[in-house]
Scaffold this active site. Structure first.
Site, PDB file in Angstrom:
ATOM      1  CG  ASN A   9      49.763  48.030  37.451  1.00  0.00           C
ATOM      2  OD1 ASN A   9      50.332  48.422  37.177  1.00  0.00           O
ATOM      3  ND2 ASN A   9      49.449  46.457  37.240  1.00  0.00           N
ATOM      4  CD1 TRP A  10      46.177  53.536  36.589  1.00  0.00           C
ATOM      5  CD2 TRP A  10      47.065  55.479  35.870  1.00  0.00           C
ATOM      6  NE1 TRP A  10      45.506  54.287  36.694  1.00  0.00           N
ATOM      7  CE2 TRP A  10      46.058  55.671  36.745  1.00  0.00           C
ATOM      8  CE3 TRP A  10      48.545  56.537  35.816  1.00  0.00           C
ATOM      9  CZ2 TRP A  10      45.762  57.226  37.028  1.00  0.00           C
ATOM     10  CZ3 TRP A  10      48.131  57.796  36.829  1.00  0.00           C
ATOM     11  CH2 TRP A  10      46.535  57.902  36.615  1.00  0.00           C
ATOM     12  CE  LYS A  11      48.058  46.114  35.238  1.00  0.00           C
ATOM     13  NZ  LYS A  11      46.994  44.097  33.906  1.00  0.00           N
ATOM     14  CG  HIS A  93      52.134  43.003  37.674  1.00  0.00           C
ATOM     15  ND1 HIS A  93      51.653  42.366  36.130  1.00  0.00           N
ATOM     16  CD2 HIS A  93      51.376  43.110  37.919  1.00  0.00           C
ATOM     17  CE1 HIS A  93      50.245  42.500  36.419  1.00  0.00           C
ATOM     18  NE2 HIS A  93      49.974  43.126  37.370  1.00  0.00           N
ATOM     19  CD  GLU A  95      49.799  42.978  33.439  1.00  0.00           C
ATOM     20  OE1 GLU A  95      50.316  43.687  33.028  1.00  0.00           O
ATOM     21  OE2 GLU A  95      48.400  42.341  32.847  1.00  0.00           O
ATOM     22  CD  GLU A 162      47.494  41.664  40.769  1.00  0.00           C
ATOM     23  OE1 GLU A 162      46.540  42.474  40.889  1.00  0.00           O
ATOM     24  OE2 GLU A 162      48.998  41.114  40.441  1.00  0.00           O
ATOM     25  N   GLY A 168      42.517  41.004  34.152  1.00  0.00           N
ATOM     26  CA  GLY A 168      42.581  41.600  32.828  1.00  0.00           C
ATOM     27  C   GLY A 168      41.473  40.164  31.838  1.00  0.00           C
ATOM     28  CB  SER A 202      38.324  40.721  36.716  1.00  0.00           C
ATOM     29  OG  SER A 202      39.120  40.377  35.274  1.00  0.00           O
ATOM     30  N   GLY A 223      44.116  46.404  38.486  1.00  0.00           N
ATOM     31  CA  GLY A 223      44.564  47.500  36.628  1.00  0.00           C
ATOM     32  C   GLY A 223      43.783  48.044  35.988  1.00  0.00           C
ATOM     33  N   GLY A 224      42.438  47.574  34.866  1.00  0.00           N
ATOM     34  CA  GLY A 224      41.890  48.414  33.873  1.00  0.00           C
ATOM     35  C   GLY A 224      40.852  48.723  34.582  1.00  0.00           C
TER      36      GLY A 224
END
Ligand code: PGA
Length: 245
Positions: A9-11, A93, A95, A162, A168, A202, A223-224
């Site tokens: 998930n590159w956001k 998600h 966010e 999640e 993150g 994470s 993600g990150g």
């Protein structure tokens, strides 16, 4: 046997040249991972750039509209994602829930649009730190799962656990915590024919092995660490290689 799924998930990250650089470096490292399904979720403009002509990974949208088509400036329809080559779409998600106020009634409509377009939803749930500390984790997950109540139980679905406190933050859920939540969600979804439960929050090459070794965890939403092709390839390698216990 359930084929594991690992999703990047590159956001809102990566420009076009950065997507191209990722694809080149990543493609060189995924050659032998046939037992694992991989999906990249780039920003909307870059599906073509992020696609793999050799089919080693699929594409996922990070979000879709709750509407079918029409005068909804700035929105992207599920059908457009499907026609741009996506197999998956993230729905709910944290966010989106937090910054865009998305709640179950809206998410139910997004899920319906995803199904009409033939996409497999990756439905995301997870409690905040406050909710966990107050002991309301299970109640929160149960409420969030209501989003799936109208989704056809005979269709494949992916659910990502999640915990918000792990996203993150560098603080992942322990394998025990992640598995406990996956077991709980699995019980709530016992009527589903094809269910894969992912863990997200994470995930790094350092913690993948321990998490992937848990029977209930059928993959990861990353993600990150998915922004770096080497780290993401290593996560995929470990997810593919883990023998569940
Ligand atoms: P993270 O994000 O891996 O950076 O914690 C996960 C996600 O938001 O899907």
């Amino acid at each position: 046997m359930t084929v594991k799924l690992v999703v990047a998930n590159w956001k809102m990250n990566k420009t076009r040249p950065e997507v191209a650089r990722f694809v080149e470096a990543f493609a060189a490292r995924v050659e032998s991972l046939r037992e694992l399904e991989i999906a990249l979720a780039p920003a909307f403009p870059f599906f073509v750039d992020a696609a793999d002509p050799a089919g080693r990974w699929a594409l996922a949208g990070q979000n879709c509209s709750s509407e079918k088509a029409g005068a909804w400036t700035g929105e992207v329809a599920a059908e457009m994602l499907a026609s741009a080559g996506c197999r998956y779409v993230l729905v709910g998600h944290s966010e989106r829930r937090k910054f865009f106020g998305e709640k179950e009634p809206l998410l139910r409509r997004k899920l319906a649009r995803a199904r009409e377009a033939g996409l497999v939803p990756i439905y995301c749930v997870g409690e905040s730190l406050d909710e966990r500390e107050q002991g309301s984790t299970w109640k929160v997950l149960e409420r969030q799962m209501e989003g799936l109540s109208a989704d056809p139980p005979d269709r494949p679905v992916v659910v990502a656990y999640e915990p918000v406190w792990a996203i993150g933050t560098g603080r992942n859920a322990s394998p025990e915590e992640a598995e406990e939540a996956a077991e709980y969600l699995g019980r709530l979804l016992s009527g589903r024919r094809e269910l894969r439960l992912l863990y997200g929050g994470s995930v790094t090459p350092q913690n993948t092995g321990a998490l992937a070794g848990r029977r209930e965890i059928a993959g990861f939403l990353v993600g990150g660490a998915s922004l770096d092709p080497l780290a993401f390839a290593e996560i995929c390698r470990q997810a593919a290689g883990a023998t569940p216990r």
